[in-house]
Motif scaffolding. Structure first.
Motif, PDB file in Angstrom:
ATOM      1  N   ILE A 105       1.127 -22.692   6.094  1.00  0.00           N
ATOM      2  CA  ILE A 105       0.424 -23.924   6.504  1.00  0.00           C
ATOM      3  C   ILE A 105       1.423 -24.943   7.055  1.00  0.00           C
ATOM      4  CG2 ILE A 105      -0.902 -25.912   5.654  1.00  0.00           C
ATOM      5  CD1 ILE A 105      -2.230 -23.972   3.628  1.00  0.00           C
ATOM      6  N   ILE A 106       2.545 -25.074   6.371  1.00  0.00           N
ATOM      7  CA  ILE A 106       3.576 -26.019   6.827  1.00  0.00           C
ATOM      8  C   ILE A 106       4.082 -25.608   8.211  1.00  0.00           C
ATOM      9  CG2 ILE A 106       5.907 -26.896   6.343  1.00  0.00           C
ATOM     10  CD1 ILE A 106       5.162 -26.395   3.306  1.00  0.00           C
ATOM     11  N   GLU A 107       4.328 -24.327   8.382  1.00  0.00           N
ATOM     12  CA  GLU A 107       4.800 -23.843   9.688  1.00  0.00           C
ATOM     13  C   GLU A 107       3.760 -24.114  10.777  1.00  0.00           C
ATOM     14  OE1 GLU A 107       7.647 -20.053   8.876  1.00  0.00           O
ATOM     15  OE2 GLU A 107       5.574 -19.822   8.256  1.00  0.00           O
ATOM     16  N   MET A 108       2.504 -23.884  10.458  1.00  0.00           N
ATOM     17  CA  MET A 108       1.449 -24.105  11.449  1.00  0.00           C
ATOM     18  C   MET A 108       1.340 -25.575  11.828  1.00  0.00           C
ATOM     19  SD  MET A 108      -1.601 -21.413  10.745  1.00  0.00           S
ATOM     20  CE  MET A 108      -1.536 -21.094   9.003  1.00  0.00           C
TER      21      MET A 108
ATOM     22  N   GLU B  25       6.470 -36.684   4.424  1.00  0.00           N
ATOM     23  CA  GLU B  25       6.093 -35.664   3.438  1.00  0.00           C
ATOM     24  C   GLU B  25       6.088 -34.260   4.050  1.00  0.00           C
ATOM     25  OE1 GLU B  25       2.636 -36.963   1.106  1.00  0.00           O
ATOM     26  OE2 GLU B  25       3.285 -39.017   1.502  1.00  0.00           O
ATOM     27  N   LEU B  26       5.739 -34.167   5.328  1.00  0.00           N
ATOM     28  CA  LEU B  26       5.755 -32.840   5.966  1.00  0.00           C
ATOM     29  C   LEU B  26       7.192 -32.331   6.079  1.00  0.00           C
ATOM     30  CD1 LEU B  26       4.267 -30.544   7.437  1.00  0.00           C
ATOM     31  CD2 LEU B  26       4.558 -31.820   9.559  1.00  0.00           C
ATOM     32  N   GLN B  27       8.081 -33.185   6.525  1.00  0.00           N
ATOM     33  CA  GLN B  27       9.496 -32.812   6.621  1.00  0.00           C
ATOM     34  C   GLN B  27      10.035 -32.418   5.243  1.00  0.00           C
ATOM     35  OE1 GLN B  27      12.331 -36.047   6.850  1.00  0.00           O
ATOM     36  NE2 GLN B  27      13.374 -35.089   8.593  1.00  0.00           N
ATOM     37  N   ALA B  28       9.683 -33.218   4.236  1.00  0.00           N
ATOM     38  CA  ALA B  28      10.164 -32.955   2.877  1.00  0.00           C
ATOM     39  C   ALA B  28       9.641 -31.623   2.349  1.00  0.00           C
ATOM     40  CB  ALA B  28       9.752 -34.098   1.953  1.00  0.00           C
TER      41      ALA B  28
ATOM     42  N   TYR C  86      11.583 -28.790   3.923  1.00  0.00           N
ATOM     43  CA  TYR C  86      12.853 -28.595   3.210  1.00  0.00           C
ATOM     44  C   TYR C  86      12.617 -27.889   1.886  1.00  0.00           C
ATOM     45  CZ  TYR C  86      15.718 -31.515   6.313  1.00  0.00           C
ATOM     46  OH  TYR C  86      16.406 -32.010   7.385  1.00  0.00           O
ATOM     47  N   LYS C  87      11.606 -28.324   1.165  1.00  0.00           N
ATOM     48  CA  LYS C  87      11.336 -27.748  -0.154  1.00  0.00           C
ATOM     49  C   LYS C  87      11.053 -26.247  -0.058  1.00  0.00           C
ATOM     50  CE  LYS C  87       8.422 -28.392  -4.225  1.00  0.00           C
ATOM     51  NZ  LYS C  87       9.471 -28.781  -5.154  1.00  0.00           N
ATOM     52  N   PHE C  88      10.304 -25.893   0.978  1.00  0.00           N
ATOM     53  CA  PHE C  88       9.954 -24.476   1.147  1.00  0.00           C
ATOM     54  C   PHE C  88      10.979 -23.727   2.002  1.00  0.00           C
ATOM     55  CE2 PHE C  88       6.112 -25.969  -0.671  1.00  0.00           C
ATOM     56  CZ  PHE C  88       5.537 -24.878  -1.282  1.00  0.00           C
ATOM     57  N   GLN C  89      12.075 -24.415   2.304  1.00  0.00           N
ATOM     58  CA  GLN C  89      13.181 -23.823   3.052  1.00  0.00           C
ATOM     59  C   GLN C  89      12.708 -23.187   4.353  1.00  0.00           C
ATOM     60  OE1 GLN C  89      15.853 -21.613   0.556  1.00  0.00           O
ATOM     61  NE2 GLN C  89      15.924 -23.224  -0.967  1.00  0.00           N
ATOM     62  N   MET C  90      11.832 -23.916   5.025  1.00  0.00           N
ATOM     63  CA  MET C  90      11.358 -23.446   6.325  1.00  0.00           C
ATOM     64  C   MET C  90      12.506 -23.485   7.327  1.00  0.00           C
ATOM     65  SD  MET C  90       8.446 -25.059   8.793  1.00  0.00           S
ATOM     66  CE  MET C  90       9.541 -25.845   9.957  1.00  0.00           C
ATOM     67  N   LEU C  91      12.671 -22.415   8.068  1.00  0.00           N
ATOM     68  CA  LEU C  91      13.664 -22.411   9.129  1.00  0.00           C
ATOM     69  C   LEU C  91      12.891 -22.524  10.443  1.00  0.00           C
ATOM     70  CD1 LEU C  91      15.987 -19.725   7.540  1.00  0.00           C
ATOM     71  CD2 LEU C  91      16.350 -22.191   7.600  1.00  0.00           C
ATOM     72  N   VAL C  92      12.957 -21.533  11.282  1.00  0.00           N
ATOM     73  CA  VAL C  92      12.164 -21.581  12.505  1.00  0.00           C
ATOM     74  C   VAL C  92      10.764 -21.060  12.174  1.00  0.00           C
ATOM     75  CG1 VAL C  92      11.964 -20.695  14.862  1.00  0.00           C
ATOM     76  CG2 VAL C  92      14.209 -21.215  13.890  1.00  0.00           C
TER      77      VAL C  92
ATOM     78  N   THR D   8      19.405 -42.529   3.469  1.00  0.00           N
ATOM     79  CA  THR D   8      19.238 -43.288   2.211  1.00  0.00           C
ATOM     80  C   THR D   8      17.766 -43.364   1.810  1.00  0.00           C
ATOM     81  OG1 THR D   8      18.955 -45.409   3.341  1.00  0.00           O
ATOM     82  CG2 THR D   8      21.209 -44.758   2.813  1.00  0.00           C
ATOM     83  N   ARG D   9      16.932 -42.630   2.529  1.00  0.00           N
ATOM     84  CA  ARG D   9      15.492 -42.736   2.277  1.00  0.00           C
ATOM     85  C   ARG D   9      15.036 -41.808   1.147  1.00  0.00           C
ATOM     86  NH1 ARG D   9      13.465 -43.306   8.561  1.00  0.00           N
ATOM     87  NH2 ARG D   9      14.798 -45.065   9.054  1.00  0.00           N
ATOM     88  N   LYS D  10      13.778 -41.998   0.762  1.00  0.00           N
ATOM     89  CA  LYS D  10      13.257 -41.330  -0.444  1.00  0.00           C
ATOM     90  C   LYS D  10      13.588 -39.837  -0.535  1.00  0.00           C
ATOM     91  CE  LYS D  10       9.088 -40.613  -3.119  1.00  0.00           C
ATOM     92  NZ  LYS D  10       7.627 -40.706  -3.206  1.00  0.00           N
ATOM     93  N   PHE D  11      13.180 -39.079   0.472  1.00  0.00           N
ATOM     94  CA  PHE D  11      13.382 -37.630   0.383  1.00  0.00           C
ATOM     95  C   PHE D  11      14.783 -37.195   0.838  1.00  0.00           C
ATOM     96  CE2 PHE D  11       8.666 -38.016   1.194  1.00  0.00           C
ATOM     97  CZ  PHE D  11       8.319 -37.858  -0.138  1.00  0.00           C
ATOM     98  N   ASP D  12      15.572 -38.147   1.328  1.00  0.00           N
ATOM     99  CA  ASP D  12      16.986 -37.838   1.581  1.00  0.00           C
ATOM    100  C   ASP D  12      17.694 -37.682   0.239  1.00  0.00           C
ATOM    101  OD1 ASP D  12      16.692 -38.075   4.320  1.00  0.00           O
ATOM    102  OD2 ASP D  12      17.191 -40.201   4.341  1.00  0.00           O
ATOM    103  N   LYS D  13      17.147 -38.377  -0.766  1.00  0.00           N
ATOM    104  CA  LYS D  13      17.828 -38.414  -2.067  1.00  0.00           C
ATOM    105  C   LYS D  13      17.235 -37.444  -3.077  1.00  0.00           C
ATOM    106  CE  LYS D  13      17.544 -42.967  -2.066  1.00  0.00           C
ATOM    107  NZ  LYS D  13      17.594 -44.353  -2.393  1.00  0.00           N
ATOM    108  N   GLN D  14      15.954 -37.157  -2.964  1.00  0.00           N
ATOM    109  CA  GLN D  14      15.343 -36.227  -3.919  1.00  0.00           C
ATOM    110  C   GLN D  14      14.265 -35.403  -3.225  1.00  0.00           C
ATOM    111  OE1 GLN D  14      12.379 -39.652  -5.778  1.00  0.00           O
ATOM    112  NE2 GLN D  14      13.116 -38.049  -7.077  1.00  0.00           N
TER     113      GLN D  14
END
Ligand code: FES
Length: 242
Positions: free
Chosen positions: A87-90, A109-112, A115-121, A217-223
């Motif tokens: 879903i994230i990839e789509m 949140e989509l970008q985060a 990252y969480k799901f280690q999406m590459l291409v 320095t933003r929210k998901f940059d840190k966690q």
């Protein structure tokens, strides 16, 4: 006192209030189920399907399914993690997401989730759709390239009579977000900020205000997304990548 019921998520015993949705109850029990269209205090829409869980072998959206006593919910299983990654990839391929130049980078949140799901291409072909931007409102800039059609803005940004500032126009795959021009002309700074904060991506941005907080320095940059909810250190099941 509201009635409490017991249920489990991935075998962990949880307590919910009667009538509470699974997603809301999960978060209160310190269990993170990924979501995008859901927002605390806003009626759920069940549109992104990211919160899919399995109940008795059936896929259900956790944000719109009420908890029942004794319910056994499966969430972090390879099949669902794979579905969520897809879903994230789509979402990435059906829009035009250029994270490095986006004001919402680090707060998106989509970008985060990517990252969480280690999406590459993404495994799907990019659509590179032609999307219009709308800068006609005095306070907001609408960039439809980034809109994921979650309807959070439609559901959460309303005037005192309950009329929504945002709406969908066009149909099906072509559906787009638009802003009521008359209402937008009278929008307060506070409501404009609330609209930007409501958008999980960078489709709604404040005008004349940007990059106040440096990227990095933003929210998901840190966690990682969800780590503020999870009580135990979580390991995404990387079997989905194998
Ligand atoms: Fe449940 Fe989007 S969070 S469908």
């Amino acid at each position: 006192m509201s009635e409490k019921i017991k249920f489990t998520i991935d075998g962990k015993e949880c307590i919910a209030k009667k009538g509470q949705y699974i997603l809301e109850a999960a978060l209160e029990n310190g269990i993170y189920i990924p979501f995008l269209c859901n927002m605390k205090g806003v009626k759920p829409a069940g549109s992104c399907r990211l919160c899919n869980v399995k109940i008795n072998g059936r896929n259900m959206t956790a944000c719109t399914t009420p908890v029942a006593a004794g319910m056994e919910v499966e969430s972090e299983i390879p099949e669902l993690q794979e579905l969520r990654l897809s879903i994230i990839e789509m979402l990435f391929v059906e829009g035009n997401h250029f994270c490095p130049s986006c004001e919402k980078s680090g707060n998106c949140e989509l970008q985060a989730l990517a990252y969480k799901f280690q999406m590459l291409v993404p495994r799907f072909p990019y659509e590179f759709p032609i999307k219009e931007v709308d800068a006609s409102s005095p306070k907001l800039y609408i960039d439809r390239n980034r809109c994921i059609k979650c309807k959070r803005c439609i559901r959460n940004i309303k005037d005192e009579n309950g009329k929504s500032y945002f709406a969908f126009y066009k149909r099906a795959h072509d559906v787009e977000i638009c802003l009521d021009k008359e209402l937008a002309a009278t929008m307060s700074d506070e409501l404009a900020q609330k609209a930007m904060d409501t958008c999980p991506v960078g489709a709604i941005l404040r005008k004349e205000k940007g990059f106040d907080q440096p990227i990095g320095t933003r929210k998901f940059d840190k966690q990682a997304i969800g780590t503020d909810i999870i009580s135990v250190v979580e390991n995404i099941n990387m079997e989905v990548k194998e």
